[in-house]
Design a protein around this motif. Structure first.
Motif, PDB file in Angstrom:
ATOM      1  N   LYS A   1       0.843  -1.205   0.000  1.00  0.00           N
ATOM      2  CA  LYS A   1       0.000   0.000   0.000  1.00  0.00           C
ATOM      3  C   LYS A   1       0.877   1.253   0.000  1.00  0.00           C
ATOM      4  N   ALA A   2       1.962   1.228   0.772  1.00  0.00           N
ATOM      5  CA  ALA A   2       2.876   2.369   0.830  1.00  0.00           C
ATOM      6  C   ALA A   2       3.475   2.661  -0.546  1.00  0.00           C
ATOM      7  N   LYS A   3       3.887   1.628  -1.245  1.00  0.00           N
ATOM      8  CA  LYS A   3       4.472   1.821  -2.582  1.00  0.00           C
ATOM      9  C   LYS A   3       3.459   2.446  -3.531  1.00  0.00           C
ATOM     10  N   GLU A   4       2.233   1.988  -3.438  1.00  0.00           N
ATOM     11  CA  GLU A   4       1.172   2.546  -4.281  1.00  0.00           C
ATOM     12  C   GLU A   4       0.994   4.045  -4.010  1.00  0.00           C
ATOM     13  N   LEU A   5       0.987   4.417  -2.745  1.00  0.00           N
ATOM     14  CA  LEU A   5       0.784   5.825  -2.375  1.00  0.00           C
ATOM     15  C   LEU A   5       1.987   6.690  -2.735  1.00  0.00           C
ATOM     16  N   ILE A   6       3.187   6.137  -2.570  1.00  0.00           N
ATOM     17  CA  ILE A   6       4.395   6.899  -2.911  1.00  0.00           C
ATOM     18  C   ILE A   6       4.489   7.120  -4.417  1.00  0.00           C
ATOM     19  N   ARG A   7       4.132   6.129  -5.186  1.00  0.00           N
ATOM     20  CA  ARG A   7       4.182   6.261  -6.651  1.00  0.00           C
ATOM     21  C   ARG A   7       3.220   7.335  -7.161  1.00  0.00           C
ATOM     22  N   ASP A   8       2.145   7.581  -6.426  1.00  0.00           N
ATOM     23  CA  ASP A   8       1.131   8.556  -6.840  1.00  0.00           C
ATOM     24  C   ASP A   8       1.682   9.966  -6.609  1.00  0.00           C
ATOM     25  N   GLU A   9       2.058  10.643  -7.665  1.00  0.00           N
ATOM     26  CA  GLU A   9       2.702  11.947  -7.558  1.00  0.00           C
ATOM     27  C   GLU A   9       1.791  13.027  -6.980  1.00  0.00           C
ATOM     28  N   ARG A  10       0.519  12.736  -6.856  1.00  0.00           N
ATOM     29  CA  ARG A  10      -0.374  13.711  -6.227  1.00  0.00           C
ATOM     30  C   ARG A  10      -0.074  13.835  -4.734  1.00  0.00           C
ATOM     31  N   ASN A  11       0.483  12.811  -4.126  1.00  0.00           N
ATOM     32  CA  ASN A  11       0.799  12.848  -2.700  1.00  0.00           C
ATOM     33  C   ASN A  11       2.129  13.560  -2.472  1.00  0.00           C
ATOM     34  N   SER A  12       2.074  14.677  -1.802  1.00  0.00           N
ATOM     35  CA  SER A  12       3.284  15.443  -1.526  1.00  0.00           C
ATOM     36  C   SER A  12       4.104  14.818  -0.407  1.00  0.00           C
ATOM     37  N   MET A  13       3.425  14.125   0.521  1.00  0.00           N
ATOM     38  CA  MET A  13       4.132  13.456   1.623  1.00  0.00           C
ATOM     39  C   MET A  13       3.423  12.147   1.944  1.00  0.00           C
ATOM     40  N   VAL A  14       4.229  11.112   2.236  1.00  0.00           N
ATOM     41  CA  VAL A  14       3.687   9.831   2.688  1.00  0.00           C
ATOM     42  C   VAL A  14       4.396   9.457   3.982  1.00  0.00           C
ATOM     43  N   LEU A  15       3.614   9.272   5.034  1.00  0.00           N
ATOM     44  CA  LEU A  15       4.148   8.891   6.341  1.00  0.00           C
ATOM     45  C   LEU A  15       4.034   7.380   6.514  1.00  0.00           C
ATOM     46  N   LEU A  16       5.167   6.726   6.752  1.00  0.00           N
ATOM     47  CA  LEU A  16       5.205   5.281   7.020  1.00  0.00           C
ATOM     48  C   LEU A  16       5.441   5.117   8.524  1.00  0.00           C
ATOM     49  N   ASP A  17       4.346   5.118   9.262  1.00  0.00           N
ATOM     50  CA  ASP A  17       4.422   5.159  10.726  1.00  0.00           C
ATOM     51  C   ASP A  17       4.807   3.795  11.290  1.00  0.00           C
ATOM     52  N   GLU A  18       5.873   3.778  12.084  1.00  0.00           N
ATOM     53  CA  GLU A  18       6.400   2.576  12.742  1.00  0.00           C
ATOM     54  C   GLU A  18       6.982   1.544  11.768  1.00  0.00           C
ATOM     55  N   ILE A  19       7.319   1.968  10.556  1.00  0.00           N
ATOM     56  CA  ILE A  19       7.943   1.027   9.633  1.00  0.00           C
ATOM     57  C   ILE A  19       9.291   0.545  10.147  1.00  0.00           C
ATOM     58  N   ASN A  20       9.969   1.374  10.953  1.00  0.00           N
ATOM     59  CA  ASN A  20      11.271   0.954  11.486  1.00  0.00           C
ATOM     60  C   ASN A  20      11.163  -0.283  12.368  1.00  0.00           C
ATOM     61  N   ILE A  21      10.011  -0.455  13.021  1.00  0.00           N
ATOM     62  CA  ILE A  21       9.796  -1.663  13.826  1.00  0.00           C
ATOM     63  C   ILE A  21       9.712  -2.875  12.909  1.00  0.00           C
ATOM     64  N   ALA A  22       8.976  -2.742  11.815  1.00  0.00           N
ATOM     65  CA  ALA A  22       8.858  -3.842  10.851  1.00  0.00           C
ATOM     66  C   ALA A  22      10.215  -4.184  10.246  1.00  0.00           C
ATOM     67  N   LEU A  23      11.035  -3.157  10.008  1.00  0.00           N
ATOM     68  CA  LEU A  23      12.373  -3.388   9.454  1.00  0.00           C
ATOM     69  C   LEU A  23      13.286  -4.033  10.499  1.00  0.00           C
ATOM     70  N   ARG A  24      13.151  -3.614  11.736  1.00  0.00           N
ATOM     71  CA  ARG A  24      13.992  -4.163  12.809  1.00  0.00           C
ATOM     72  C   ARG A  24      13.792  -5.667  12.959  1.00  0.00           C
ATOM     73  N   TYR A  25      12.531  -6.116  12.874  1.00  0.00           N
ATOM     74  CA  TYR A  25      12.240  -7.540  13.050  1.00  0.00           C
ATOM     75  C   TYR A  25      12.293  -8.312  11.726  1.00  0.00           C
ATOM     76  N   ASP A  26      12.781  -7.636  10.675  1.00  0.00           N
ATOM     77  CA  ASP A  26      12.947  -8.252   9.356  1.00  0.00           C
ATOM     78  C   ASP A  26      11.641  -8.743   8.747  1.00  0.00           C
ATOM     79  N   TYR A  27      10.534  -8.061   9.089  1.00  0.00           N
ATOM     80  CA  TYR A  27       9.289  -8.328   8.380  1.00  0.00           C
ATOM     81  C   TYR A  27       9.394  -7.769   6.967  1.00  0.00           C
ATOM     82  N   LEU A  28      10.245  -6.752   6.817  1.00  0.00           N
ATOM     83  CA  LEU A  28      10.546  -6.153   5.520  1.00  0.00           C
ATOM     84  C   LEU A  28      12.057  -6.109   5.355  1.00  0.00           C
ATOM     85  N   ASP A  29      12.512  -6.095   4.111  1.00  0.00           N
ATOM     86  CA  ASP A  29      13.941  -6.009   3.793  1.00  0.00           C
ATOM     87  C   ASP A  29      14.302  -4.533   3.604  1.00  0.00           C
TER      88      ASP A  29
END
Length: 214
Positions: free
Chosen positions: A128-156
């Motif tokens: 969902k984040a990638k979809e929103l970031i790709r949409d150039e109409r969005n001036s800012m996209v906040l990925l709240d607490e993504i660092n937690i997901a990265l810390r536990y390697d849920y994401l690369d």
């Protein structure tokens, strides 16, 4: 007595005011000279991390600035579950036309106790984040607490950085919050703030409170 105290000792209030005005005038000239060299603009990758309180709060402050300026933006919450928060309630009730809000997580990992499910939800949030970031109409996209997901390697983290490098529109700002940000992400980002905890009422037995924590 300091050197400054020796210099100003015995000066009248009028002389002190004149000295202060002269000093501030010099600072103003120096500041304007520096600012004249800062002419570039770009979409920033912004990281809020650290053990202190205020990472998400500061990020939502920027989201509300975007809303105030009429600039479309979006929020994806990676970890926080369905608990009501002031920011989400306000945005959904009054500003959903300007700010898309997606709560994708089911709670902190110690609440779910299901790594496979947490990974699945984090991956869905990232899509969902990638979809929103790709949409150039969005001036800012906040990925709240993504660092937690990265810390536990849920994401690369390398996948996240590669996407931001290759596909983030040039003028889109992306904010990534959460403690324990990966070193690679800190190096990659344009702006990094580490919140340092000095005191916290939780340690004195005070629970999270409406209007302060949520």
């Amino acid at each position: 007595m300091s050197e400054r105290g020796k210099i100003t000792d015995g000066m009248s209030e009028e002389e002190l005011n004149a000295r202060h005005a002269e000093k501030m005038a010099k600072k103003k000239v120096a500041r304007e000279k520096i600012m004249a060299t800062k002419t570039g603009e770009k979409g920033l990758v912004i990281v809020h991390t650290g053990k202190g309180k205020g990472k998400s709060s500061a990020a939502f402050g920027m989201i509300f600035r975007h809303i105030a300026h009429g600039k479309p933006c979006a929020v994806v919450q990676f970890i926080k579950g369905a608990m009501s928060t002031g920011e989400r309630d306000l945005i959904l009730k009054h500003f959903s036309d300007l700010c898309q809000f997606h709560t994708m997580g089911e709670g902190f990992t110690w609440e779910t106790q299901d790594k496979a499910r947490d990974t699945e939800m984090a991956q869905a949030a990232w899509e969902k984040a990638k979809e929103l970031i790709r949409d150039e109409r969005n001036s800012m996209v906040l990925l709240d607490e993504i660092n937690i997901a990265l810390r536990y390697d849920y994401l690369d983290v390398n996948e996240v950085m590669a996407f931001l490098e290759a596909e983030k529109p040039a003028m889109t700002h992306v904010v990534l919050t959460g403690r324990n940000a990966k070193d690679e992400l800190i190096e990659f980002a344009d702006l990094v703030t580490e919140m340092e905890m000095i005191k916290h009422p939780f340690r004195s037995g005070v629970k999270a409170q409406i209007g302060v924590e949520f």
